[in-house]
Motif scaffolding. Structure first.
Motif, PDB file in Angstrom:
ATOM      1  N   PRO A 185       0.854  -1.079  -0.022  1.00 16.21           N
ATOM      2  CA  PRO A 185      -0.009  -0.139  -0.090  1.00 16.21           C
ATOM      3  C   PRO A 185       0.918   1.332  -0.138  1.00 16.21           C
ATOM      4  N   ALA A 186       1.978   1.161   0.551  1.00 19.32           N
ATOM      5  CA  ALA A 186       2.845   2.484   0.816  1.00 19.32           C
ATOM      6  C   ALA A 186       3.863   2.740  -0.223  1.00 19.32           C
ATOM      7  N   ASP A 187       3.966   1.554  -1.277  1.00 25.03           N
ATOM      8  CA  ASP A 187       5.095   1.644  -2.172  1.00 25.03           C
ATOM      9  C   ASP A 187       4.930   2.861  -3.036  1.00 25.03           C
ATOM     10  N   GLU A 188       3.706   2.956  -3.946  1.00 25.61           N
ATOM     11  CA  GLU A 188       3.540   3.906  -4.922  1.00 25.61           C
ATOM     12  C   GLU A 188       2.025   3.969  -5.060  1.00 25.61           C
ATOM     13  N   ALA A 189       1.655   5.135  -5.395  1.00 24.67           N
ATOM     14  CA  ALA A 189       0.269   5.545  -5.749  1.00 24.67           C
ATOM     15  C   ALA A 189      -0.147   4.987  -7.156  1.00 24.67           C
ATOM     16  N   VAL A 190       0.423   5.491  -8.049  1.00 28.54           N
ATOM     17  CA  VAL A 190       0.315   5.142  -9.322  1.00 28.54           C
ATOM     18  C   VAL A 190       1.193   4.592 -10.078  1.00 28.54           C
ATOM     19  N   ILE A 191       1.293   3.402 -10.982  1.00 29.56           N
ATOM     20  CA  ILE A 191       2.149   2.876 -11.955  1.00 29.56           C
ATOM     21  C   ILE A 191       1.848   3.492 -13.329  1.00 29.56           C
ATOM     22  N   SER A 192       2.874   4.148 -13.944  1.00 30.87           N
ATOM     23  CA  SER A 192       2.947   4.462 -15.213  1.00 30.87           C
ATOM     24  C   SER A 192       4.015   3.957 -16.034  1.00 30.87           C
ATOM     25  N   GLU A 193       3.753   3.230 -17.127  1.00 30.54           N
ATOM     26  CA  GLU A 193       4.679   2.359 -17.900  1.00 30.54           C
ATOM     27  C   GLU A 193       4.278   2.714 -19.362  1.00 30.54           C
ATOM     28  N   GLY A 194       5.005   2.103 -20.290  1.00 29.71           N
ATOM     29  CA  GLY A 194       5.025   2.633 -21.779  1.00 29.71           C
ATOM     30  C   GLY A 194       5.784   1.357 -22.335  1.00 29.71           C
ATOM     31  N   PHE A 195       5.647   1.094 -23.737  1.00 27.87           N
ATOM     32  CA  PHE A 195       6.193  -0.073 -24.693  1.00 27.87           C
ATOM     33  C   PHE A 195       6.152   0.367 -26.020  1.00 27.87           C
ATOM     34  N   LYS A 196       7.250   0.253 -26.536  1.00 28.57           N
ATOM     35  CA  LYS A 196       7.452   0.861 -27.968  1.00 28.57           C
ATOM     36  C   LYS A 196       7.558  -0.547 -29.006  1.00 28.57           C
ATOM     37  N   THR A 197       6.755  -0.737 -29.868  1.00 25.40           N
ATOM     38  CA  THR A 197       6.745  -1.890 -30.675  1.00 25.40           C
ATOM     39  C   THR A 197       6.682  -1.600 -32.448  1.00 25.40           C
ATOM     40  N   GLY A 198       7.209  -2.443 -33.144  1.00 27.21           N
ATOM     41  CA  GLY A 198       7.126  -2.229 -34.840  1.00 27.21           C
ATOM     42  C   GLY A 198       6.133  -3.282 -34.961  1.00 27.21           C
ATOM     43  N   GLU A 199       5.728  -4.212 -34.233  1.00 31.87           N
ATOM     44  CA  GLU A 199       4.785  -5.066 -34.990  1.00 31.87           C
ATOM     45  C   GLU A 199       3.266  -5.264 -34.178  1.00 31.87           C
ATOM     46  N   PRO A 200       2.543  -5.844 -34.854  1.00 33.09           N
ATOM     47  CA  PRO A 200       1.008  -5.768 -33.921  1.00 33.09           C
ATOM     48  C   PRO A 200       0.997  -6.813 -32.901  1.00 33.09           C
ATOM     49  N   GLY A 201       0.321  -6.700 -31.793  1.00 29.61           N
ATOM     50  CA  GLY A 201       0.257  -7.823 -30.722  1.00 29.61           C
ATOM     51  C   GLY A 201      -0.532  -7.099 -29.543  1.00 29.61           C
ATOM     52  N   LYS A 202      -0.162  -7.496 -28.618  1.00 22.59           N
ATOM     53  CA  LYS A 202      -0.995  -6.725 -27.334  1.00 22.59           C
ATOM     54  C   LYS A 202      -0.232  -6.777 -26.096  1.00 22.59           C
ATOM     55  N   VAL A 203      -0.241  -6.029 -25.105  1.00 19.17           N
ATOM     56  CA  VAL A 203       0.050  -5.715 -23.714  1.00 19.17           C
ATOM     57  C   VAL A 203      -0.833  -6.288 -22.647  1.00 19.17           C
ATOM     58  N   VAL A 204      -0.439  -7.424 -21.918  1.00 19.38           N
ATOM     59  CA  VAL A 204      -1.212  -7.778 -21.110  1.00 19.38           C
ATOM     60  C   VAL A 204      -0.776  -7.651 -19.597  1.00 19.38           C
ATOM     61  N   LEU A 205      -1.781  -6.985 -18.769  1.00 19.31           N
ATOM     62  CA  LEU A 205      -1.316  -6.493 -17.618  1.00 19.31           C
ATOM     63  C   LEU A 205      -2.078  -7.588 -16.526  1.00 19.31           C
ATOM     64  N   THR A 206      -1.328  -8.061 -15.720  1.00 25.49           N
ATOM     65  CA  THR A 206      -1.753  -9.011 -14.743  1.00 25.49           C
ATOM     66  C   THR A 206      -1.981  -8.499 -13.073  1.00 25.49           C
ATOM     67  N   ILE A 207      -2.940  -8.405 -12.668  1.00 25.74           N
ATOM     68  CA  ILE A 207      -3.062  -8.106 -11.058  1.00 25.74           C
ATOM     69  C   ILE A 207      -3.803  -9.390 -10.217  1.00 25.74           C
ATOM     70  N   ASP A 208      -2.800  -9.945  -9.499  1.00 26.00           N
ATOM     71  CA  ASP A 208      -3.203 -11.061  -8.912  1.00 26.00           C
ATOM     72  C   ASP A 208      -3.491 -10.557  -7.596  1.00 26.00           C
ATOM     73  N   ASN A 209      -4.827 -10.904  -7.137  1.00 27.02           N
ATOM     74  CA  ASN A 209      -5.258 -10.350  -5.710  1.00 27.02           C
ATOM     75  C   ASN A 209      -5.248 -11.832  -4.686  1.00 27.02           C
ATOM     76  N   GLN A 210      -4.315 -11.991  -4.031  1.00 21.96           N
ATOM     77  CA  GLN A 210      -4.473 -12.987  -3.059  1.00 21.96           C
ATOM     78  C   GLN A 210      -5.128 -12.682  -1.788  1.00 21.96           C
ATOM     79  N   THR A 211      -5.679 -11.790  -1.338  1.00 24.93           N
ATOM     80  CA  THR A 211      -6.263 -11.295  -0.100  1.00 24.93           C
ATOM     81  C   THR A 211      -7.561 -11.545  -0.082  1.00 24.93           C
ATOM     82  N   SER A 212      -8.363 -11.717   0.939  1.00 26.61           N
ATOM     83  CA  SER A 212      -9.737 -11.924   1.204  1.00 26.61           C
ATOM     84  C   SER A 212     -10.673 -10.772   0.987  1.00 26.61           C
TER      85      SER A 212
END
Length: 613
Positions: free
Chosen positions: A570-597
């Protein structure tokens, strides 16, 4: 609506007639019955009549009260249902607005807005009244003393007159023996009894006759009668002189009045111009919007709203609002109160951060003494005035704000100086800035404030309570998102809005996703051509695992890890901002794993920028 408008119109004349009736019943028995005996049987009859009329009044007055209650309930449902377009108002509210305009116009014609307000202290007025009463008592005592002196003088003169009459009788007897002819002349003189002056003439004639008979007697009688004549004759002369002087004065006044009537009276001064928040009171549709604010603040009671407007105009002049806008009051409090973004309906949002006063230096510089508290009050009013000037007062415009009150780390009620300054500011805002809050959202509310609110809640109107929203620390962000979009909420309150130059603006919408407990959620961001993909995301309360990778569309392509999977506290960072450059089609997959209850709220947004090396 037709039925509602007809009811108050029918009730109004009934109330006027009922009010006039008791005045007639009170005056009639007093004037024709001056004797005490006949008044006794008349009083109970009048009382019976008044009681019957009172019963009729009660029945007739109760009807409009019920209607008023129904109208108030309908008005206080929610601020969203209210309109500032005059054509859409109920007939009763239109009538109230027209009556308020008439009162304001009459007041502007008489220059009552700029007239100095009457002195409030009543004790100072009692002193001159007491002095006047003392002077009046002194004058009354002097008049009484003069009357007593005159009465004493008259009692002294009465025996003299009696002695004079006796002397006259004795003299008449003597004159009858010696000069009967002269007695006939006396008999001829008395018949014309015109005035006391005639009596004095008779007495002088008697004096002359008596002097011819006795020298000793005449001297005494002459002395007495001359004094009587001296008292009796001057009033007649004075009356003639007074009447002559009055006629002369009347003549002078009539002569002086004739040229005045001939003069042309000066034209009346033009109506004064009074503006509030930069808008004249009677100018156009924007003026109607302002007047409706005052009417709603007083439940559409015209006289109360009119009094409130006059008091506000006078206060603004006394406080020096126009000059206050140009004052330099510093920027030490810019983190305490600030404007940021808009809600989902377009209302500007004002944030009040009470936790900033935990800074002892700031607290002392703001509330140390009366001068500092006065400066804080002027700064707060200046901030509000500048914010109001940015509102749209057109009938279809937005002329209210959303207030967000952050009570996290608030000093609480123990800080006397803060409590006094806050109460003073609230009183001024309540009296002079009506109906500017579309919502009052309280976040990070501590337990003591909730208890305090339960205590004061019964004293608040339904209309006021409908604007209040309370949320504890764990529900604050979720509550804000109910009214304000995440892209408009500052980062410190759970949103994605940040100051300075950023990849995203408030125009870039945010997507909200709820992640269930003990589940893994993925977000796919497609890439069609050569480009630069950027994204930002945050999870409320974090405590999840996050990772990102690029998956090309080609079957023989290789997956590229963009961001290694890592635990985000919780105290690490408020917002994660990232980017990716590519010359071919495809997709960026973001994974969020919630192991809490617990459920988690995910916020993210992305956009494609032109590719550049």
């Amino acid at each position: 609506m037709a039925e509602e408008t007809q009811k108050p119109e029918a009730a109004a004349p009934a109330e006027e007639v009922v009010v006039e009736k008791p005045e007639v019943t009170e005056k009639e028995p007093q004037l024709p019955t001056p004797e005490p005996e006949p008044e006794v049987p008349e009083k109970p009859a009048a009382a019976v009549v008044e009681e019957k009329e009172a019963e009729v009044e009660a029945v007739e007055v109760e009807k409009p009260k019920v209607e008023e209650k129904e109208s108030k309930i309908s008005q206080s449902v929610s601020f969203k249902e209210e309109t500032n377009i005059v054509g859409e108002l109920p007939e009763a509210q239109k009538k109230a607005l027209d009556e308020l305009k008439q009162l304001i116009q009459e007041s502007l014609n008489k220059h009552e807005f700029t007239a100095p307000s009457p002195p409030p202290p009543a004790k100072e007025e009692e002193k001159p009244v007491a002095a006047e009463k003392q002077e009046e008592d002194k004058e009354e005592e002097e008049k009484k003393e003069e009357k007593e002196k005159l009465a004493a003088a008259e009692t002294v003169e009465e025996p003299k007159v009696e002695t004079e009459e006796k002397a006259e009788v004795s003299e008449k007897v003597e004159t009858e023996a010696h000069a009967p002819i002269e007695v006939k002349e006396e008999e001829k003189t008395p018949p014309p009894a015109e005035a006391p002056a005639a009596e004095s003439v008779v007495e002088t004639e008697v004096i002359e006759k008596v002097t011819a008979i006795d020298d000793d007697g005449t001297k005494t009688v002459e002395a007495i009668e001359e004094s009587v004549v001296a008292v009796a004759t001057p009033p007649a002369e004075k009356q003639e002189e007074a009447s002559a002087s009055k006629e002369a004065e009347a003549g002078v006044t009539t002569q002086s009045e004739e040229p005045k009537e001939a003069e042309v009276p000066p034209p009346p001064p033009p109506p004064e111009e009074v503006s509030i928040w930069g808008i004249p009171l009677l100018a156009d549709e924007r003026s109607d919007v302002i007047l409706l604010k005052f009417l709603r603040a007083r439940d559409f009671k015209v006289k109360d709203a009119f009094t409130m407007i006059k008091n506000t105009a006078r206060w603004r002049k006394e406080f020096g609002i126009e000059g206050l806008l140009d004052e330099e009051l510093g920027n030490e409090l810019e983190k305490v109160v600030f404007m940021h973004g808009f809600d989902k309906e377009g209302h500007p949002v004002c944030y009040n951060v009470y936790g900033e006063f935990q800074n002892k230096e700031l607290y002392q510089n703001t509330f140390a003494d009366e001068e500092q508290r006065s400066k804080f009050l002027r700064w707060r009013i200046q901030f509000l005035e500048k914010s109001i000037r940015k509102l749209d007062f057109s009938p279809s415009g937005i002329c209210t704000m959303v207030q967000v009150n952050d009570l996290k780390n608030s000093p609480g009620p123990g800080k006397k100086e803060l409590r006094q300054a806050t109460n003073q500011a609230l009183n001024l805002l309540q009296d002079n800035y009506p109906e500017f809050a579309a919502k009052q959202v309280f976040i990070n509310v501590p337990w003591w404030y909730l208890a305090f609110n339960r205590m004061i809640s019964p004293f608040l109107t339904q209309r006021t309570k409908s604007k209040f929203v309370f949320a504890g620390p764990s529900k604050s962000a979720e509550t804000l998102f109910r009214y304000i979009a995440p892209e408009q909420v500052p980062v410190q309150y759970g949103g994605l809005s940040r100051e300075g130059e950023q990849e995203f603006t408030v125009a870039d919408a945010v997507i909200e996703v709820t992640i269930k407990p003990a589940t893994k959620h993925t977000v796919e961001l497609p890439i069609i051509e050569k480009c630069h993909l950027v994204w930002e995301l945050r999870v409320m309360g974090w405590d999840v695992n996050y990772g990102a990778e690029f998956v090309p569309s080609a079957e023989d392509g290789y997956t590229v890890i963009v961001s290694k999977t890592r635990k985000v506290a919780p105290a690490d960072e408020a917002v994660i901002s990232e980017g990716f450059k590519t010359g071919e089609p495809g997709k960026v997959v973001l994974t969020i794993d919630n192991q809490t209850s617990k459920k988690k709220k995910l916020l993210y947004r992305s956009k494609i920028k032109p590719y550049s090396d």
